[in-house]
Design an enzyme around this catalytic site. Structure first.
Site, mmCIF file in Angstrom:
data_model
loop_
_atom_site.group_PDB
_atom_site.id
_atom_site.type_symbol
_atom_site.label_atom_id
_atom_site.label_comp_id
_atom_site.label_asym_id
_atom_site.label_seq_id
_atom_site.Cartn_x
_atom_site.Cartn_y
_atom_site.Cartn_z
ATOM 1 N N HIS A 1 47.164 14.466 -14.521
ATOM 2 C CA HIS A 1 47.032 15.559 -15.486
ATOM 3 C C HIS A 1 45.551 15.848 -15.739
ATOM 4 O O HIS A 1 44.769 14.939 -16.001
ATOM 5 C CB HIS A 1 47.729 15.179 -16.796
ATOM 6 C CG HIS A 1 47.534 16.174 -17.879
ATOM 7 N ND1 HIS A 1 47.102 15.810 -19.127
ATOM 8 C CD2 HIS A 1 47.697 17.509 -17.901
ATOM 9 C CE1 HIS A 1 47.016 16.895 -19.877
ATOM 10 N NE2 HIS A 1 47.362 17.938 -19.158
ATOM 11 N N ASP B 1 48.310 23.255 -16.163
ATOM 12 C CA ASP B 1 48.033 22.641 -17.457
ATOM 13 C C ASP B 1 48.271 23.648 -18.589
ATOM 14 O O ASP B 1 47.758 24.768 -18.544
ATOM 15 C CB ASP B 1 46.583 22.155 -17.483
ATOM 16 C CG ASP B 1 46.307 21.163 -18.583
ATOM 17 O OD1 ASP B 1 46.978 21.216 -19.641
ATOM 18 O OD2 ASP B 1 45.422 20.314 -18.393
ATOM 19 N N TYR C 1 31.023 26.923 -7.837
ATOM 20 C CA TYR C 1 30.700 25.886 -6.855
ATOM 21 C C TYR C 1 30.533 24.520 -7.531
ATOM 22 O O TYR C 1 31.006 23.505 -7.019
ATOM 23 C CB TYR C 1 29.430 26.224 -6.078
ATOM 24 C CG TYR C 1 29.541 27.368 -5.102
ATOM 25 C CD1 TYR C 1 30.690 27.569 -4.352
ATOM 26 C CD2 TYR C 1 28.480 28.245 -4.910
ATOM 27 C CE1 TYR C 1 30.785 28.612 -3.443
ATOM 28 C CE2 TYR C 1 28.565 29.295 -4.005
ATOM 29 C CZ TYR C 1 29.726 29.476 -3.278
ATOM 30 O OH TYR C 1 29.813 30.504 -2.386
#
Length: 142
Positions: free
Chosen positions: A22, A64, A113
């Site tokens: 998670h 999530d 990035y």
């Protein structure tokens, strides 16, 4: 072969998705993305588009629900409000497939990035549309 598992989900990708916990993140990247050089494990999916891989990943991985940004894409350089074709497609897939159909949020290119460099894994797809990159945060199954 496995029943009800999208064949795009290779053994390496299934392993990564199952091993993630998670809050861990996975990057689905286009063909131009520097997936091999950023650091996380890079899983190749050259024969598939990012949209195809996104659809397959969301068929088995929850997003999530405890964060406002479980799906992040890269902003267009010079036009941060633009919505590239790939990103519009990603949003439609999330609405149709995700257990938590969240609104995609964006990050500036270099911030994207940096975030990708801390991901659990990067899936390098054969996506040729520009800005066909998305970071997904894994949720929990209640």
């Amino acid at each position: 072969m496995l029943r009800d598992i999208d064949p795009i989900l290779s053994p390496d990708l299934l392993y990564a998705l199952r091993a993630m916990g998670h809050g861990d993140e996975i990057v689905l990247a286009d063909a131009n993305f520097p997936g091999e050089s950023l650091g996380p494990t890079c899983i190749r999916a050259d024969g598939s588009t990012a949209s195809e891989v996104l659809q397959a990943v969301l068929s088995v991985m929850p997003l999530d629900i405890y964060v406002p940004d479980p799906a992040l894409t890269m902003q267009v350089v010079g036009d941060p409000d633009a919505i590239p074709e790939a990103v519009a497609d990603f949003q439609n897939i999330i609405k149709k497939t995700a257990d938590n159909p969240a609104q995609i949020q964006t990050l500036e290119r270099f911030a994207f990035y940096e975030r990708a460099a801390t991901a659990f894994a990067i899936v390098q797809t054969g996506e040729r549309r520009l800005y066909g990159n998305i970071i997904l945060k894994k949720g929990v199954i209640g």
